[in-house]
Design a protein around this motif. Structure first.
Motif, PDB file in Angstrom:
ATOM      1  N   ALA A  84      31.965   8.372 -27.677  1.00  0.00           N
ATOM      2  CA  ALA A  84      30.713   9.038 -28.006  1.00  0.00           C
ATOM      3  C   ALA A  84      29.942   9.294 -26.716  1.00  0.00           C
ATOM      4  CB  ALA A  84      29.892   8.175 -28.959  1.00  0.00           C
ATOM      5  N   GLY A  85      29.257  10.425 -26.653  1.00  0.00           N
ATOM      6  CA  GLY A  85      28.522  10.794 -25.453  1.00  0.00           C
ATOM      7  C   GLY A  85      29.303  11.679 -24.505  1.00  0.00           C
ATOM      8  N   THR A  86      30.600  11.915 -24.796  1.00  0.00           N
ATOM      9  CA  THR A  86      31.409  12.783 -23.939  1.00  0.00           C
ATOM     10  C   THR A  86      30.806  14.189 -23.902  1.00  0.00           C
ATOM     11  OG1 THR A  86      33.464  11.571 -24.344  1.00  0.00           O
ATOM     12  CG2 THR A  86      33.671  13.879 -23.684  1.00  0.00           C
ATOM     13  N   PRO A  87      30.564  14.754 -22.705  1.00  0.00           N
ATOM     14  CA  PRO A  87      29.999  16.105 -22.632  1.00  0.00           C
ATOM     15  C   PRO A  87      31.023  17.171 -23.051  1.00  0.00           C
ATOM     16  CG  PRO A  87      29.543  14.872 -20.618  1.00  0.00           C
ATOM     17  CD  PRO A  87      30.590  14.105 -21.377  1.00  0.00           C
ATOM     18  N   ILE A  88      30.583  18.094 -23.890  1.00  0.00           N
ATOM     19  CA  ILE A  88      31.383  19.251 -24.294  1.00  0.00           C
ATOM     20  C   ILE A  88      30.637  20.484 -23.796  1.00  0.00           C
ATOM     21  CG2 ILE A  88      32.405  20.512 -26.230  1.00  0.00           C
ATOM     22  CD1 ILE A  88      32.122  17.900 -27.867  1.00  0.00           C
ATOM     23  N   LEU A  89      31.299  21.290 -22.996  1.00  0.00           N
ATOM     24  CA  LEU A  89      30.647  22.465 -22.426  1.00  0.00           C
ATOM     25  C   LEU A  89      30.967  23.682 -23.274  1.00  0.00           C
ATOM     26  CD1 LEU A  89      28.947  23.488 -20.018  1.00  0.00           C
ATOM     27  CD2 LEU A  89      31.097  24.031 -18.870  1.00  0.00           C
ATOM     28  N   VAL A  90      29.920  24.306 -23.818  1.00  0.00           N
ATOM     29  CA  VAL A  90      30.081  25.520 -24.618  1.00  0.00           C
ATOM     30  C   VAL A  90      29.292  26.643 -23.960  1.00  0.00           C
ATOM     31  CG1 VAL A  90      30.445  24.237 -26.753  1.00  0.00           C
ATOM     32  CG2 VAL A  90      28.142  24.962 -26.129  1.00  0.00           C
ATOM     33  N   GLU A  91      29.611  27.851 -24.359  1.00  0.00           N
ATOM     34  CA  GLU A  91      28.981  29.039 -23.775  1.00  0.00           C
ATOM     35  C   GLU A  91      28.462  29.933 -24.884  1.00  0.00           C
ATOM     36  OE1 GLU A  91      30.849  31.395 -20.369  1.00  0.00           O
ATOM     37  OE2 GLU A  91      31.252  32.676 -22.098  1.00  0.00           O
ATOM     38  N   MET A  92      27.266  30.447 -24.698  1.00  0.00           N
ATOM     39  CA  MET A  92      26.717  31.369 -25.683  1.00  0.00           C
ATOM     40  C   MET A  92      27.456  32.697 -25.613  1.00  0.00           C
ATOM     41  SD  MET A  92      22.574  30.893 -25.785  1.00  0.00           S
ATOM     42  CE  MET A  92      22.483  32.142 -27.075  1.00  0.00           C
ATOM     43  N   GLN A 109      34.670  17.021 -20.806  1.00  0.00           N
ATOM     44  CA  GLN A 109      34.750  16.119 -19.645  1.00  0.00           C
ATOM     45  C   GLN A 109      35.522  14.872 -20.033  1.00  0.00           C
ATOM     46  OE1 GLN A 109      31.339  15.901 -16.972  1.00  0.00           O
ATOM     47  NE2 GLN A 109      31.454  13.689 -17.059  1.00  0.00           N
ATOM     48  N   VAL A 110      36.669  14.659 -19.370  1.00  0.00           N
ATOM     49  CA  VAL A 110      37.527  13.511 -19.638  1.00  0.00           C
ATOM     50  C   VAL A 110      37.714  12.746 -18.343  1.00  0.00           C
ATOM     51  CG1 VAL A 110      39.755  12.727 -20.523  1.00  0.00           C
ATOM     52  CG2 VAL A 110      38.725  14.828 -21.429  1.00  0.00           C
ATOM     53  N   ASN A 111      37.353  11.460 -18.345  1.00  0.00           N
ATOM     54  CA  ASN A 111      37.493  10.619 -17.145  1.00  0.00           C
ATOM     55  C   ASN A 111      36.832  11.273 -15.929  1.00  0.00           C
ATOM     56  OD1 ASN A 111      39.026   8.792 -18.663  1.00  0.00           O
ATOM     57  ND2 ASN A 111      40.922   9.882 -18.211  1.00  0.00           N
ATOM     58  N   GLY A 112      35.673  11.880 -16.158  1.00  0.00           N
ATOM     59  CA  GLY A 112      34.942  12.492 -15.058  1.00  0.00           C
ATOM     60  C   GLY A 112      35.444  13.852 -14.640  1.00  0.00           C
ATOM     61  N   GLU A 113      36.438  14.392 -15.323  1.00  0.00           N
ATOM     62  CA  GLU A 113      37.012  15.694 -14.958  1.00  0.00           C
ATOM     63  C   GLU A 113      36.849  16.675 -16.109  1.00  0.00           C
ATOM     64  OE1 GLU A 113      41.458  17.523 -13.941  1.00  0.00           O
ATOM     65  OE2 GLU A 113      41.010  15.416 -13.511  1.00  0.00           O
ATOM     66  N   LEU A 114      36.415  17.904 -15.780  1.00  0.00           N
ATOM     67  CA  LEU A 114      36.282  18.931 -16.807  1.00  0.00           C
ATOM     68  C   LEU A 114      37.652  19.511 -17.120  1.00  0.00           C
ATOM     69  CD1 LEU A 114      33.033  20.846 -15.779  1.00  0.00           C
ATOM     70  CD2 LEU A 114      33.361  19.371 -17.767  1.00  0.00           C
ATOM     71  N   VAL A 115      38.078  19.364 -18.358  1.00  0.00           N
ATOM     72  CA  VAL A 115      39.391  19.843 -18.789  1.00  0.00           C
ATOM     73  C   VAL A 115      39.193  21.080 -19.665  1.00  0.00           C
ATOM     74  CG1 VAL A 115      41.519  19.262 -20.008  1.00  0.00           C
ATOM     75  CG2 VAL A 115      40.279  17.495 -18.745  1.00  0.00           C
ATOM     76  N   PRO A 116      39.718  22.246 -19.273  1.00  0.00           N
ATOM     77  CA  PRO A 116      39.576  23.448 -20.115  1.00  0.00           C
ATOM     78  C   PRO A 116      40.209  23.238 -21.482  1.00  0.00           C
ATOM     79  CG  PRO A 116      40.349  24.022 -17.903  1.00  0.00           C
ATOM     80  CD  PRO A 116      40.448  22.525 -18.017  1.00  0.00           C
ATOM     81  N   VAL A 117      39.563  23.746 -22.498  1.00  0.00           N
ATOM     82  CA  VAL A 117      40.074  23.624 -23.862  1.00  0.00           C
ATOM     83  C   VAL A 117      39.944  24.956 -24.577  1.00  0.00           C
ATOM     84  CG1 VAL A 117      39.571  21.158 -24.067  1.00  0.00           C
ATOM     85  CG2 VAL A 117      37.839  22.825 -24.712  1.00  0.00           C
ATOM     86  N   GLN A 118      40.695  25.073 -25.656  1.00  0.00           N
ATOM     87  CA  GLN A 118      40.627  26.248 -26.515  1.00  0.00           C
ATOM     88  C   GLN A 118      40.225  25.801 -27.911  1.00  0.00           C
ATOM     89  OE1 GLN A 118      44.194  28.709 -26.321  1.00  0.00           O
ATOM     90  NE2 GLN A 118      44.703  27.816 -24.328  1.00  0.00           N
ATOM     91  N   GLY A 119      39.399  26.583 -28.544  1.00  0.00           N
ATOM     92  CA  GLY A 119      38.987  26.210 -29.889  1.00  0.00           C
ATOM     93  C   GLY A 119      37.883  27.120 -30.406  1.00  0.00           C
TER      94      GLY A 119
END
Length: 206
Positions: A84-92, A109-119
């Protein structure tokens, strides 16, 4: 007088075989390292995040990045966990024809690294969207709102004051552009609005 006996004929020397030579042994080759199993979340996993600040249709524009923090831990196979608290970066994105907010997920953000995702991203059904008429009298408020959202994104993802300052500058710029518009109807999502992200591809942990 008898003839002398012929000299004995010497026997041919017997060749002694050379000692057998053991075949050369090829140096042992170390087995190739086997990579460990990938850990992460599978496609179809749902992430529920809450925004840190209000998001408004005039103070924020398509392309603005927003941080939503994971509301509850999410577990995947092989003990993979997003706390809980993991940052999720979204774009308008460009709003829908009916004025609905549209977002695209960019990374987690996983283990301090931004991992690109699709969804895909959708706004929670229980989120109350407010509307108000905004005139030039509210310009200063829009600038400040944009700066606050930018500062939060910069602080969470940048990890320091410098990131917050950069984020605030970007947010303030977006708010300034919005302030130049004439009186319009502004729609806002409140701070703490729930965004649901459904992964369309696996999220592999680094």
């Amino acid at each position: 007088m008898s003839a002398p006996a012929p000299a004995p004929v010497g026997e041919a020397p017997v060749a002694t075989p050379a000692p057998a030579t053991a075949p050369a042994t090829a140096p042992a080759t170390a087995p190739a390292a086997t990579p460990g199993p990938s850990r992460g979340l599978t496609a179809g996993t749902s992430l529920s995040g809450k925004t840190n600040a209000a998001i408004c249709s005039l103070a924020n524009r398509p392309g603005d990045r927003i941080v939503a923090e994971l509301a509850v831990p999410v577990n995947g196979p092989d003990d993979a966990t997003l706390p809980a608290g993991t940052p999720i970066l979204v774009e308008m994105a460009q709003p829908a024809a009916d004025g609905s907010f549209i977002f695209r997920v960019r990374s987690v953000q996983v283990n301090g690294e931004l991992v690109p995702v699709q969804g895909t991203v959708r706004v929670g059904d229980d989120v109350a969207i407010t509307e108000r008429q905004v005139s030039k009298g509210g310009d200063k408020g829009k600038v400040i709102t944009g700066a606050i959202i930018g500062a939060i994104a910069g602080r969470v993802l940048g990890g320091g004051t410098r990131g917050a300052v950069i984020g605030a500058a970007g947010g303030a710029a977006a708010g300034t552009i919005a302030a130049a518009r004439n009186s319009q109807t502004e729609r806002c999502l409140p701070a703490g609005a729930t965004l649901f992200v459904t992964l369309s591809a696996p999220l592999i942990f680094p």
